[in-house]
Design a protein around this motif. Structure first.
Motif, short mmCIF file in Angstrom:
data_model
loop_
_atom_site.label_atom_id
_atom_site.label_comp_id
_atom_site.label_asym_id
_atom_site.label_seq_id
_atom_site.Cartn_x
_atom_site.Cartn_y
_atom_site.Cartn_z
N PRO A 1 -16.55 -3.87 -7.23
CA PRO A 1 -16.00 -2.97 -7.60
C PRO A 1 -15.63 -1.56 -6.91
O PRO A 1 -15.15 -0.80 -6.97
N THR A 2 -16.68 -1.86 -5.72
CA THR A 2 -16.68 -0.96 -5.59
C THR A 2 -15.84 -0.73 -3.94
O THR A 2 -15.55 0.17 -3.32
N ALA A 3 -15.69 -2.06 -3.61
CA ALA A 3 -15.10 -1.86 -2.32
C ALA A 3 -13.41 -2.08 -2.52
O ALA A 3 -12.66 -2.89 -3.05
N ALA A 4 -12.85 -1.72 -1.49
CA ALA A 4 -11.13 -1.83 -0.65
C ALA A 4 -10.64 -2.78 -0.88
O ALA A 4 -11.56 -3.79 -0.26
N LEU A 5 -9.74 -3.20 -1.36
CA LEU A 5 -8.55 -4.11 -1.16
C LEU A 5 -8.28 -4.14 0.77
O LEU A 5 -8.25 -3.00 1.67
N ALA A 6 -9.26 -5.32 1.66
CA ALA A 6 -9.17 -4.93 3.01
C ALA A 6 -7.56 -4.65 3.39
O ALA A 6 -6.47 -5.88 3.32
N PRO A 7 -7.49 -4.16 3.84
CA PRO A 7 -5.83 -3.37 4.69
C PRO A 7 -5.55 -4.55 5.73
O PRO A 7 -6.56 -5.37 6.60
N ARG A 8 -4.14 -4.91 5.59
CA ARG A 8 -3.40 -6.04 7.75
C ARG A 8 -3.21 -4.90 8.02
O ARG A 8 -2.55 -5.71 8.92
N SER A 9 -3.07 -3.93 8.03
CA SER A 9 -1.93 -3.20 9.34
C SER A 9 -2.74 -1.55 8.77
O SER A 9 -3.43 -1.52 8.12
N ILE A 10 -2.01 -0.98 10.25
CA ILE A 10 -2.82 0.47 10.09
C ILE A 10 -1.61 1.56 8.84
O ILE A 10 -3.07 2.07 8.39
N ASP A 11 -0.85 0.69 8.77
CA ASP A 11 -0.40 1.59 7.34
C ASP A 11 -1.02 1.95 6.03
O ASP A 11 -1.06 2.64 5.42
N GLN A 12 -1.62 0.29 5.79
CA GLN A 12 -2.78 -0.04 4.68
C GLN A 12 -4.02 1.22 5.19
O GLN A 12 -4.54 0.53 3.80
#
Length: 275
Positions: free
Chosen positions: A137-148
């Motif tokens: 619940p406390t972890a952010a969704l893993a980004p796939r690009s710099i914009d994310q």
């Protein structure tokens, strides 16, 4: 019908341009080991009119067709610092030397050094949750690009400032000193000042890492896990302007021997006259 026809034409033209980029990388793979900005793949195609090219072929009738302009290029994705290096894959622990490198790059980008620690800890938590197979619940969704990176709580301006210096690839990669900017080289190599990094840029291309020994003499600095003279990841981009519309498509690819594998594809509409 007209809008759908224009959309389909734009998609096919951009696909053809990106396929040409893949062919160029495949041809370049005939001489493996070294990638630098003097090679054919690094030559950017400036915006040019397709109708003028078609008009040279007498079998093509270009009358009545919309004016189409196409540009694009290939960028070495390993010319920037890879944020994936912040976390050791096997243990999922932060690598302090990499965090310090990111701190130096944050200073170069006029971003507070504390941003580096924020990025590192948030990415670590996101990747740990992803690896566990169950999002915490406390972890952010893993980004796939710099914009994310905004998913980690960074504001848009911070991401914009960092973009010229950092990249986010699927696995840890070394920085290619044959293509990286002096600022990125100075940030990644501890103890290297910007003047020395500029001398490296002026002396390249290097055929081997050892050839850069005279400029990077610090013990252990020429670690092949952190620096290289060749690359496997590239970004192919195509930009098309037609009927007042400006579209850009990008491919992140990995070159494995002479095979070009597409990892990510994105398309966006732009405002003419703006990057």
């Amino acid at each position: 019908e007209s809008a759908e026809r224009t959309r389909a034409q734009a998609a096919w033209i951009l696909t053809g341009a990106l396929d040409m980029g893949r062919v160029m990388l495949r041809v370049d793979a005939r001489t493996p080991g070294v990638d630098h900005l003097g090679e054919l793949w690094a030559t950017r195609l400036e915006e040019a009119s397709l109708s003028s090219l078609l008009a040279q072929d007498r079998n093509n009738n270009v009358e009545g067709t919309p004016e189409v302009f196409l540009g694009g290029g290939i960028r070495d994705a390993q010319e920037r610092y890879n944020l994936r290096n912040l976390v050791e894959p096997a243990t999922q622990k932060l690598v302090q030397a990499e965090v310090e490198a990111l701190m130096r790059l944050c200073e170069t980008a006029a971003v507070t050094p504390q941003t580096a620690q924020t990025i590192a800890t948030e990415l670590q938590a996101a990747w740990q949750a992803e690896k566990a197979g169950a999002g915490e619940p406390t972890a952010a969704l893993a980004p796939r690009s710099i914009d994310q990176l905004v998913w980690l709580g960074l504001d848009v301006d911070t991401v914009r400032r960092l973009r010229p210096y950092v990249e986010l690839l699927p696995e840890p990669t070394p920085l290619n000193i044959n293509t990286a900017s002096a600022e990125v080289v100075a940030g990644v190599v501890a103890g290297l000042d910007l003047g020395s990094a500029k001398r490296i840029v002026n002396r390249r291309p290097f055929k081997t890492l050892e050839a850069a020994r005279s400029e990077i003499s610090r013990e252990g600095a020429l670690d092949p896990k952190r620096l290289s003279v060749g690359s496997s990841y590239f970004e192919i981009s195509g930009r098309l302007r037609m009927d007042g519309r400006l579209l850009e498509e990008r491919l992140l690819v990995k070159r494995q021997s002479r095979e070009i594998v597409t990892l990510m594809r994105s398309r966006r509409a732009l405002q003419p006259g703006l990057d």
